[in-house]
Design a protein around this motif. Structure first.
Motif, mmCIF file in Angstrom:
data_model
loop_
_atom_site.group_PDB
_atom_site.id
_atom_site.type_symbol
_atom_site.label_atom_id
_atom_site.label_comp_id
_atom_site.label_asym_id
_atom_site.label_seq_id
_atom_site.Cartn_x
_atom_site.Cartn_y
_atom_site.Cartn_z
ATOM 1 N N MET A 1 0.842 -1.188 0.000
ATOM 2 C CA MET A 1 0.000 0.000 0.000
ATOM 3 C C MET A 1 0.881 1.243 0.000
ATOM 4 N N ALA A 2 0.431 2.271 -0.725
ATOM 5 C CA ALA A 2 1.221 3.495 -0.860
ATOM 6 C C ALA A 2 1.533 4.084 0.508
ATOM 7 N N ARG A 3 2.807 4.379 0.744
ATOM 8 C CA ARG A 3 3.217 4.882 2.055
ATOM 9 C C ARG A 3 3.863 6.255 1.976
ATOM 10 N N THR A 4 4.002 6.802 0.798
ATOM 11 C CA THR A 4 4.579 8.134 0.694
ATOM 12 C C THR A 4 3.650 9.058 -0.056
ATOM 13 N N PRO A 5 3.427 10.286 0.437
ATOM 14 C CA PRO A 5 2.526 11.203 -0.232
ATOM 15 C C PRO A 5 3.182 12.000 -1.337
ATOM 16 N N SER A 6 4.454 11.837 -1.561
ATOM 17 C CA SER A 6 5.146 12.645 -2.550
ATOM 18 C C SER A 6 4.852 12.155 -3.961
ATOM 19 N N THR A 7 4.954 13.063 -4.933
ATOM 20 C CA THR A 7 4.775 12.698 -6.330
ATOM 21 C C THR A 7 6.112 12.270 -6.919
ATOM 22 N N SER A 8 6.054 11.464 -7.975
ATOM 23 C CA SER A 8 7.260 11.049 -8.671
ATOM 24 C C SER A 8 7.019 11.220 -10.150
ATOM 25 N N ALA A 9 8.032 10.910 -10.936
ATOM 26 C CA ALA A 9 7.951 11.198 -12.359
ATOM 27 C C ALA A 9 7.049 10.244 -13.114
ATOM 28 N N GLY A 10 6.815 9.067 -12.601
ATOM 29 C CA GLY A 10 6.092 8.087 -13.384
ATOM 30 C C GLY A 10 5.115 7.287 -12.559
ATOM 31 N N PRO A 11 4.550 6.235 -13.160
ATOM 32 C CA PRO A 11 3.581 5.398 -12.451
ATOM 33 C C PRO A 11 4.241 4.594 -11.339
ATOM 34 N N ALA A 12 3.436 4.174 -10.384
ATOM 35 C CA ALA A 12 3.961 3.374 -9.270
ATOM 36 C C ALA A 12 4.516 2.046 -9.763
ATOM 37 N N ILE A 13 3.840 1.433 -10.723
ATOM 38 C CA ILE A 13 4.277 0.166 -11.318
ATOM 39 C C ILE A 13 4.414 0.384 -12.822
ATOM 40 N N MET A 41 -3.004 14.188 -12.777
ATOM 41 C CA MET A 41 -2.704 13.270 -11.675
ATOM 42 C C MET A 41 -1.480 12.402 -11.921
ATOM 43 N N SER A 42 -0.763 12.643 -13.008
ATOM 44 C CA SER A 42 0.411 11.813 -13.295
ATOM 45 C C SER A 42 1.416 11.915 -12.157
ATOM 46 N N GLY A 43 1.893 10.768 -11.691
ATOM 47 C CA GLY A 43 2.895 10.742 -10.647
ATOM 48 C C GLY A 43 2.368 10.818 -9.233
ATOM 49 N N GLU A 44 1.064 11.062 -9.058
ATOM 50 C CA GLU A 44 0.507 11.087 -7.705
ATOM 51 C C GLU A 44 0.531 9.683 -7.113
ATOM 52 N N ARG A 45 0.589 9.626 -5.789
ATOM 53 C CA ARG A 45 0.543 8.357 -5.087
ATOM 54 C C ARG A 45 -0.669 8.330 -4.162
ATOM 55 N N ALA A 46 -1.356 7.215 -4.138
ATOM 56 C CA ALA A 46 -2.524 7.045 -3.267
ATOM 57 C C ALA A 46 -2.775 5.563 -3.050
ATOM 58 N N ALA A 47 -3.211 5.226 -1.851
ATOM 59 C CA ALA A 47 -3.735 3.882 -1.617
ATOM 60 C C ALA A 47 -5.093 3.797 -2.306
ATOM 61 N N VAL A 48 -5.400 2.669 -2.909
ATOM 62 C CA VAL A 48 -6.679 2.474 -3.587
ATOM 63 C C VAL A 48 -7.433 1.338 -2.910
ATOM 64 N N ALA A 142 -0.322 3.694 6.258
ATOM 65 C CA ALA A 142 -0.098 4.439 5.020
ATOM 66 C C ALA A 142 -0.011 5.935 5.298
ATOM 67 N N ALA A 143 0.931 6.611 4.632
ATOM 68 C CA ALA A 143 1.053 8.053 4.754
ATOM 69 C C ALA A 143 0.386 8.757 3.582
ATOM 70 N N ALA A 144 0.265 8.077 2.464
ATOM 71 C CA ALA A 144 -0.381 8.654 1.294
ATOM 72 C C ALA A 144 -1.893 8.696 1.499
ATOM 73 N N ARG A 171 -12.395 14.262 7.912
ATOM 74 C CA ARG A 171 -11.188 14.726 8.606
ATOM 75 C C ARG A 171 -10.005 13.779 8.397
ATOM 76 N N LEU A 172 -10.228 12.716 7.638
ATOM 77 C CA LEU A 172 -9.178 11.745 7.318
ATOM 78 C C LEU A 172 -8.788 11.876 5.849
ATOM 79 N N PRO A 173 -7.585 11.441 5.477
ATOM 80 C CA PRO A 173 -7.141 11.549 4.076
ATOM 81 C C PRO A 173 -7.736 10.470 3.176
ATOM 82 N N LEU A 174 -9.071 10.410 3.154
ATOM 83 C CA LEU A 174 -9.801 9.418 2.361
ATOM 84 C C LEU A 174 -10.811 10.122 1.463
ATOM 85 N N PHE A 175 -10.799 9.797 0.171
ATOM 86 C CA PHE A 175 -11.810 10.312 -0.753
ATOM 87 C C PHE A 175 -12.677 9.152 -1.213
#
Length: 248
Positions: A1-13, A41-48, A142-144, A171-175
């Motif tokens: 599960m995604a543990r970092t909230p930072s963005t990166s240049a590409g997809p997680a996998i 949303m390219s490069g965003e990280r989130a638990a799904v 998870a931090a993401a 109030r939680l980081p859940l959409f």
């Protein structure tokens, strides 16, 4: 599960990894990538998370393959956002029927394999599924932030409980992206439309939910349209949640 909230240049996998581990999902992966790019949303990280309705009225969607197809589509999206290649799945009806996973390495027929071991199909209580997702997310460390794809074909038994949980969860980081199986004109989704429109900040600090109906035959909804509708509101919530300090 995604543990970092930072963005990166590409997809997680990477596409290469998806080709290797789940070749049947390559076209879904590519379609999800295009949608994420369209919505910035390219490069965003989130638990799904995936929540699936196991109430009695859902029987035909399990029988005709709609539920497996939907799970595969969510998995294809998750591969861009979360690097573990697995999506926690909550099956709910009157209560929680199962909490399991579907992954790149074992997605084929996975929904059927899980529900074969479930009991009778009950009624519909959103809040029990919401509670299970919240517990799982908090326990995961998870931090993401998390994108929760919540599928149902009608309103809940306890509307008050569902509304209360959604407002508390703001109030939680859940959409929460609610997806209705059935006609967009159907009155069975009136409550979901109401949830989608709950006042901010009177009822909740940020708008933490979206809703759309996928039609009577969800498999017929083109992949590009499905992904666009799943992710359309997520970046707006993400910006608001970051501004409010809900997402770091």
């Amino acid at each position: 599960m995604a543990r970092t909230p930072s963005t990166s240049a590409g997809p997680a996998i990477s596409l290469a990894k998806v080709r290797e581990r789940a070749p049947a999902l390559v076209s879904l992966y590519k379609s999800a990538e295009a949608s994420l790019e369209r919505h910035g949303m390219s490069g965003e990280r989130a638990a799904v998370y995936l929540v699936l309705d196991w109430s009695g009225s859902m029987r035909r969607y399990y029988r005709d393959g709609s539920m497996q197809a939907f799970a595969d589509r969510v998995l294809g999206l998750s591969a861009h956002l979360d690097d573990d290649g697995r999506v926690p799945v909550v099956f709910f009806s009157t209560d929680i029927d199962a909490v399991d996973e579907i992954g790149l390495d074992d997605h084929h027929g996975r929904v059927g394999a899980i529900v074969d071991g479930l009991g009778h199909m009950g009624r519909t209580n959103y809040h029990v599924a919401m509670d299970a997702v919240i517990d799982h997310y908090l326990d995961s460390g998870a931090a993401a932030p998390a994108l929760v794809v919540f599928q149902t074909d009608g309103g809940p038994l306890s509307r008050h409980a569902a509304e209360r949980y959604l407002c508390k969860a703001a109030r939680l980081p859940l959409f929460w992206q609610f997806v209705g199986f059935g006609s967009e004109r159907g009155h069975q989704f009136d409550f979901l439309r109401r949830l989608d429109e709950l006042a901010v900040p009177a009822a909740r600090p940020v708008d933490n939910a979206g809703f759309f109906a996928a039609g009577r035959d969800p498999r017929a909804l083109p992949d590009a349209e499905l992904y666009d509708r799943i992710v359309a509101e997520f970046p707006h919530w993400l910006a608001a949640a970051r501004a409010a300090g809900i997402v770091r």
